[in-house]
Design an enzyme around this catalytic site. Structure first.
Site, PDB file in Angstrom:
ATOM      1  N   SER A 120      -6.622  -3.171  -2.684  1.00  0.00           N
ATOM      2  CA  SER A 120      -5.523  -5.049  -3.236  1.00  0.00           C
ATOM      3  C   SER A 120      -7.130  -5.533  -2.614  1.00  0.00           C
ATOM      4  O   SER A 120      -6.267  -6.853  -2.881  1.00  0.00           O
ATOM      5  CB  SER A 120      -4.695  -4.805  -1.685  1.00  0.00           C
ATOM      6  OG  SER A 120      -5.302  -4.803  -0.540  1.00  0.00           O
ATOM      7  N   HIS A 141      -2.812  -1.395  -8.480  1.00  0.00           N
ATOM      8  CA  HIS A 141      -2.549  -2.179  -7.192  1.00  0.00           C
ATOM      9  C   HIS A 141      -1.252  -1.799  -7.143  1.00  0.00           C
ATOM     10  O   HIS A 141       0.115  -2.557  -7.642  1.00  0.00           O
ATOM     11  CB  HIS A 141      -2.835  -3.397  -6.452  1.00  0.00           C
ATOM     12  CG  HIS A 141      -2.404  -4.014  -5.789  1.00  0.00           C
ATOM     13  ND1 HIS A 141      -2.262  -5.109  -5.600  1.00  0.00           N
ATOM     14  CD2 HIS A 141      -2.151  -3.276  -4.131  1.00  0.00           C
ATOM     15  CE1 HIS A 141      -2.425  -5.226  -4.242  1.00  0.00           C
ATOM     16  NE2 HIS A 141      -1.846  -4.213  -4.030  1.00  0.00           N
ATOM     17  N   GLU A 153       0.425  -4.643 -10.547  1.00  0.00           N
ATOM     18  CA  GLU A 153      -1.368  -5.337 -10.651  1.00  0.00           C
ATOM     19  C   GLU A 153      -1.982  -4.796 -11.360  1.00  0.00           C
ATOM     20  O   GLU A 153      -2.904  -3.975 -10.920  1.00  0.00           O
ATOM     21  CB  GLU A 153      -1.517  -6.098  -9.079  1.00  0.00           C
ATOM     22  CG  GLU A 153      -2.550  -6.966  -9.568  1.00  0.00           C
ATOM     23  CD  GLU A 153      -2.829  -8.299  -8.202  1.00  0.00           C
ATOM     24  OE1 GLU A 153      -3.405  -9.401  -8.722  1.00  0.00           O
ATOM     25  OE2 GLU A 153      -2.723  -7.064  -7.363  1.00  0.00           O
ATOM     26  N   ASN A 191      -3.168 -10.767  -3.654  1.00  0.00           N
ATOM     27  CA  ASN A 191      -4.091 -10.668  -2.251  1.00  0.00           C
ATOM     28  C   ASN A 191      -4.575 -12.050  -2.388  1.00  0.00           C
ATOM     29  O   ASN A 191      -4.935 -13.002  -1.659  1.00  0.00           O
ATOM     30  CB  ASN A 191      -4.399 -10.033  -1.674  1.00  0.00           C
ATOM     31  CG  ASN A 191      -3.657  -8.913  -1.574  1.00  0.00           C
ATOM     32  OD1 ASN A 191      -2.619  -8.835  -0.699  1.00  0.00           O
ATOM     33  ND2 ASN A 191      -3.502  -7.244  -1.702  1.00  0.00           N
TER      34      ASN A 191
END
Length: 286
Positions: A120, A141, A153, A191
């Site tokens: 991440s 991800h 992602e 993130n």
């Protein structure tokens, strides 16, 4: 695009098991690997329990659940990944560990197979550089919990080929996920936005602006979030949140990303959230 038939997963914890479950339910043969066969088996058993609960609730037919579990094989070592068309690494968010895993997986996998990371925050470009297949390396991800969350992602390393990207995107869509694509930058898209928010909630709590319940209720009812930031951090794992915050702070060099001392203290105390039974909230022991 390359055809994906056999799906490898490295890491049988919460994320890895979730990825393996979704792949198996989609119809892929899955090889599940962890540091030991016992840990991989524990992950497979956990998937079986999750699917059994879905059957009990009438959300899944028993024959479909049984078929999905039957598609998951416990791998004895990296050699069992030799037949995989794609392998997704879902180990702890630790650069040194991921580097070792990538080197070992790369040596075992067949030429042309895709090696993906569920990281991440860690650089996909750097992971790709540790392999002899850099054009076949990509970030994939998944969000937690994988069987529920719709987003994947995808992160392109500088070396990632167009074919690897197209194959991975098509795979994610076949897993019934919605895809967004990010450049290889610390934290990527999700993130980069999320961790500073969770981290700021830790500062707010440390400054006693409100209780954990007040803070989370503020986000839920004031920002229309389904889960408050502290409860979400507990779900993700406070150690994982801290690791990502440290990557953002180190790689971007901006003090606005510095991890809250309270977050560091909770991790030092072993209060990592749901998985340990205590974080910002307390949970029943597993």
């Amino acid at each position: 695009m390359a055809e994906i038939r056999i799906f490898g997963v490295i890491g049988a914890g919460q994320m890895g098991a979730g990825i393996a479950q979704v792949a198996a339910q989609t119809g892929y043969e899955v090889k599940l690997l962890d540091a030991s066969a016992a840990l991989a088996q524990k992950g497979r058993d956990g998937i079986a329990k999750q699917l059994a609960k879905a059957v009990e609730k009438g959300k899944l037919a028993k024959e479909d659940a049984d078929a999905a579990v039957a598609r998951i094989a416990v791998a004895d070592g990296y050699g069992d990944l030799a037949t995989c068309d794609i392998v997704v690494e879902a180990a702890t968010e630790n650069p040194e560990l991921k580097n070792k895993i990538f080197e070992s997986a790369d040596a075992a996998m067949k030429p042309g197979a895709i090696l993906a990371s569920n990281t991440s925050s860690i650089s996909i470009t750097k992971l790709a550089a540790r392999t002899k297949r850099p054009t076949n390396v990509i970030g994939m991800h998944f969000m937690n919990p994988v069987p529920v969350m719709k987003l994947v992602e995808i992160i392109r390393a500088l070396q990632t080929s167009d074919e690897t990207y197209a194959t991975t995107k098509a795979l994610a869509e076949r897993l019934n996920k919605t895809v967004i694509t990010s450049k290889d930058s610390p934290g990527f898209i999700v993130n980069r936005m999320l961790i500073p928010f969770l981290n700021e909630a830790c500062f707010v709590l440390a400054e006693s602006l409100g209780t954990p319940e007040d803070i989370d209720q503020g986000a839920k009812l004031g920002l229309n979030h389904p889960l408050g930031p502290l409860a979400l951090a507990d779900l993700i794992g406070l150690d994982t949140c801290l690791a990502i915050a440290e990557v953002l702070h180190r790689e971007l060099g901006d003090d606005k990303y510095r991890p809250a001392p309270l977050l560091r203290n909770y991790v030092a105390a072993g209060w990592l959230g749901r998985k340990t039974g205590r974080g910002f909230y307390t949970y029943e022991s597993k």
